[in-house]
Enzyme design. Structure first.
Site, short mmCIF file in Angstrom:
data_model
loop_
_atom_site.label_atom_id
_atom_site.label_comp_id
_atom_site.label_asym_id
_atom_site.label_seq_id
_atom_site.Cartn_x
_atom_site.Cartn_y
_atom_site.Cartn_z
N SER A 133 43.61 50.81 40.33
CA SER A 133 43.02 51.93 41.06
C SER A 133 42.90 51.65 42.54
CB SER A 133 41.65 52.28 40.46
OG SER A 133 40.78 51.15 40.49
N PHE A 134 42.46 50.44 42.91
CA PHE A 134 42.25 50.16 44.33
C PHE A 134 43.59 50.02 45.07
CE2 PHE A 134 40.76 47.82 48.10
CZ PHE A 134 39.74 48.68 48.47
N LYS A 163 28.78 40.16 44.88
CA LYS A 163 28.02 41.37 44.52
C LYS A 163 28.42 41.92 43.16
CE LYS A 163 31.65 44.00 45.30
NZ LYS A 163 32.28 44.99 44.40
N SER A 184 31.38 52.26 39.72
CA SER A 184 31.68 50.84 39.84
C SER A 184 32.02 50.25 38.48
CB SER A 184 30.47 50.11 40.44
OG SER A 184 30.50 48.73 40.14
N ARG A 185 33.12 49.52 38.40
CA ARG A 185 33.55 48.94 37.13
C ARG A 185 32.52 47.96 36.58
NH1 ARG A 185 39.55 47.30 38.98
NH2 ARG A 185 38.47 47.22 40.97
N ASN A 186 31.97 47.12 37.47
CA ASN A 186 31.00 46.12 37.01
C ASN A 186 29.69 46.77 36.58
OD1 ASN A 186 32.37 43.38 37.67
ND2 ASN A 186 32.74 44.64 39.48
N ASP A 201 28.31 46.76 50.56
CA ASP A 201 29.04 46.68 49.29
C ASP A 201 28.07 46.52 48.12
OD1 ASP A 201 31.21 46.64 47.63
OD2 ASP A 201 32.01 44.73 48.31
N LYS A 225 38.31 41.28 44.98
CA LYS A 225 36.96 40.74 45.14
C LYS A 225 36.64 39.86 43.93
CE LYS A 225 35.48 44.80 47.76
NZ LYS A 225 34.59 45.99 47.79
N GLY A 235 34.26 45.67 51.47
CA GLY A 235 33.26 46.62 51.93
C GLY A 235 32.86 47.56 50.81
#
Length: 340
Positions: free
Chosen positions: A14-15, A191, A254-256, A244, A108, A136
């Site tokens: 996705s990113f 994060k 957010s996936r996490n 972030d 990340k 970010g």
């Protein structure tokens, strides 16, 4: 400014797709490399990445490709959006082709067993390349849907930063520069761990006081750990740190966060990760971060608590009790910034 050569984006997630779209919208010719020929064909024919970014049209200027060797040969500026577990395996065989390239990591994460950040792995594989990172408060879908967004490109190479800014900067996407590559990249990786905890807290319907406490204490832990490794503490007050952290710990996109929320709903870790269908870097980062913080004797109670829940059989109630009964501490550790 339009690059004379095509720009490569390595990774079909996705990113990577969101960044490829941004580049193409800015007039760049983009080669988006992915391993799966079926995925490449789906994007080529449907102009959509149905697996990872359903409903978002892929710009005509993005060419999905599967020939990595040719892609590396044709492109000078290369954005690397590969999972941390795959980056070394994918790029190591093409070491010679990376000489003198501009490699910008979008991932990340931290490599298991070595505790190396993605830019450090790139330096190992391609010591003659020029290295940078982007990090970010950047949720892929929001970038793709043109929500106003800012990010940080970090490198000791000022020309690399300028070229990335020129290539990506647009009407909805602003790019700031930093020379603290290590701090920017570390903030983006750390994060993810706390986002899992935030999702867990949300699923358990914990109050706003609790969520605020988690985010601010997470920032204290991240900064304490990063400074011990040599990062600039001021980096963690910027987009790549607190920025972030806030978005990842607050957004169901957010996936996490999604992994943590699934755990709070009663799913096992394996079920939560499987339901995601895409890499959630925080799970792997948690393992290596717990080991590294113990080794360095850095006080990180939230990391220890989440590790106990995910890997040591502790319940959330048990961990909360231990955290709230812990030894009283000061709120903020004042860290001198001279020398950074």
């Amino acid at each position: 400014m339009t690059e004379q050569q095509p720009i490569a984006v390595l990774g079909g997630g996705s990113f990577g797709t969101a960044i490829a779209n941004l580049l193409a919208e800015n007039g760049q010719a983009v080669r988006q490399w992915m391993r799966d020929p079926e995925q490449a064909e789906a994007i080529r024919t449907r102009r959509e990445n149905p697996r990872y970014l359903k409903g978002v049209k892929v710009h005509p200027g993005v060419e999905p490709v599967t020939d990595l060797e040719r892609t590396l040969a044709d492109c000078q500026l290369i954005f690397v959006a590969l999972p941390s577990s795959a980056l070394r395996k994918v790029l190591q065989p093409h070491q010679a082709a990376l000489t003198d390239k501009l490699l910008v990591s979008l991932t990340k994460g931290i490599e298991a067993h070595t505790f190396k950040l993605m830019s450090e792995i790139l330096e190992e594989i391609a010591p003659q390349a020029r290295i940078g990172v982007i990090s970010g408060p950047n949720l892929a879908r929001e970038i793709a849907e043109h929500e106003l967004t800012a990010t940080v490109v970090a490198s000791e190479d000022d020309e690399l930063c300028a070229r990335v800014q020129a290539a990506l900067h647009g009407r909805t996407f602003r790019v700031y520069a930093s020379r603290d590559r290590f701090g920017v990249e570390l903030g983006g990786a750390l994060k993810n761990v706390y986002a899992i905890m935030a999702g867990l807290a949300a699923a358990m319907d914990m109050g706003e006081n609790t969520r605020s406490m988690l985010i601010t204490r997470a920032l204290a832990e991240m900064t304490r750990f990063a400074v011990k490794l040599g990062a600039n503490p001021m980096t963690f007050l910027g987009l790549a740190g607190v920025g972030d952290l806030i978005v990842t710990c607050s957004s169901p996109k957010s996936r996490n966060y999604q992994v943590g929320h699934a755990l709070g709903e009663g799913l096992s870790l394996e079920e939560a990760v499987s339901r995601m269908g895409e890499t959630a870097e925080g799970v792997n980062t948690l393992k290596v971060l717990k080991e590294k913080s113990d080794e360095m004797q850095v006080y990180m109670p939230l990391v220890a608590g989440l590790h106990a829940i995910l890997f040591e059989g502790r319940t959330l109630a048990q961990v909360i009790q231990l955290l709230m009964r812990g030894e009283p501490k000061t709120d903020v550790d004042f860290i001198p910034t001279t020398g950074f």
